[in-house]
Design an enzyme around this catalytic site. Sequence first.
Site, PDB file in Angstrom:
ATOM      1  N   SER A 134       0.847  -1.180   0.000  1.00  0.00           N
ATOM      2  CA  SER A 134       0.000   0.000   0.000  1.00  0.00           C
ATOM      3  C   SER A 134       0.897   1.250   0.000  1.00  0.00           C
ATOM      4  CB  SER A 134      -0.948  -0.041   1.198  1.00  0.00           C
ATOM      5  OG  SER A 134      -2.009   0.867   1.035  1.00  0.00           O
ATOM      6  N   HIS A 181      -7.550  -5.570  -1.498  1.00  0.00           N
ATOM      7  CA  HIS A 181      -6.343  -4.889  -1.027  1.00  0.00           C
ATOM      8  C   HIS A 181      -5.685  -5.643   0.126  1.00  0.00           C
ATOM      9  CE1 HIS A 181      -3.751  -1.391  -0.757  1.00  0.00           C
ATOM     10  NE2 HIS A 181      -4.013  -1.241   0.530  1.00  0.00           N
TER      11      HIS A 181
END
Length: 546
Positions: free
Chosen positions: A407, A519
């Site tokens: 991320s 994610h």
Amino acid sequence: WSPDGDKLLFLFHPSVREIKVDKKGKEKAPVFRHIKDIWYRLDDHGYFDSENTHVWVTNARTGTVRQVVKGDYDDMSPCWSPDSKEIAFLSLREKDWRSRSEEQDIFRVSVSSGRIKTVPSPPGPKFGGLSYSPDGKTLAYIGHDKPYQDGWGVENSILNTLSVTGKGHQKYGEALDRTSEMITLGDITPSFTITPPIWDPEGSKIYYGISDKGRQHIVAANLSTGKTKVISDADTVACSWSTDPSCATLVYNGASLSSPDELYALDLRTGATKQMTHLNRSYINSKKYNIAEEIEFENDGQKLMGWLVRPPKFNSKKKYPFILNIHGGPRGQYGRTFYHEMYVLAEAGYVVMYTNPRGSQGYGKKFAKAIQGKWAEPAMSDLMAAVDHAISLGYIDKDRLGVTGGSYGGYMTNWIVTHTDRFKGAVTQRSVSDLSSMFGNSDIGWDIGLEFGGAPWENKDTYLKWSPMTYIDKCTTPLLIIHSELDLRCNIEQGDQIFTALKYLKRDVEYVRFPEEPHGLSRHGRPDRREARLKFIVDWFDKYLI
């Protein structure tokens, strides 16, 4: 449960009418999606539908259910009043509510009539739960009153109280300069958990949590004096908690460096803490590993913190390959948790370091805001100082350095390999590579306008300056790209860009895409895919660092 024991309160989102299911129960893809709002999808959730999440109750005796709140809005964090006659909840019942991500209002609804009353409150986000005082006259919530002023996570969420009519607003814990969001990141310990403020029976104290220097503490707020005090042990990482009715004991899900999470009991009268469960003892006893060591170092006068994991059978006279692991957020924090990924890398023969550079939360607002408008600095400088500190210990081979992160940690990995060649191998995961395209293709991408002074067309030079893709031709480090195909937070297009560019430049790059995963693959992906991800990482570093 309602205080009188007659009803159960819950949030419910009905199955959407337009979704069709085949004979095997599998959802069919719709003919089209007609989108009208800027926020129309959410990572690990998918596309929003025509239904809403609302407050419902069920009769515990008969099992009958009833929708209490209606409307084209979503409800959050409902709680019972002490007399079981009304429910308070959070919502934003305004036009364009989906695009107003830093606003929630407080409402009270009569369980019998369904009549809703607004509780006037300061503007701003209130994500941290809601609770009534024992006499039903006051509400407590976690949030702040400075929406849209800074990037996500800069402003500290704190404890607030106000009367059920909206009067007498009070704030607690500002002097602590810590957020009350549970933002410690890990792959076993849960992050971003919500525990509503807990009142003592007399209504004189409230118990809530803060994130602080890799810990998550329990705090007691004295409502008569306005003072707050950390009451948990120095190294506590409390993730969620509850108390007995007399508020004599608080039990929490706690993390530690040496073991996966267990349950702990905090005696609120004496302050003593006792571990209640040892569910992971057999697992821990079956493994040989060195427990992560907390370290401190400095960069240009700024004190910094991190953790170092050494391989089994570590010998300080040997030279080891080294991996720097960078967290996401950006305003999360690494902490005193049993981080499985770090131990896997150490088991493979690496010294692993993970640290909280400036831009992390848990060290105060100024620390968190340090990267606003310039995501890569001073984080890059702090991360390089971490590597230099590790090398200074004497057992790191400076010619066998690796870097990885996910991320925002993937963003920083991309930034590092486009700005230095000191690393011999790198793995970028669920990363950000181009800030301008992220603005449009992330589920909440428009929110980064608060970070960079507006939209890409309003501040083009800033977006270009702080995007790793701007410097992609400078990357010579062998790079493995790992990305999930259903990642809506950092869209897989971000990984596509890096791979295509580096292949075009004939650089050493490979790309691993995980189907069906969002994610958070590393935290809650399908087990075989989580295992495969770790193997790809270890194999890549083995290829270039061993």
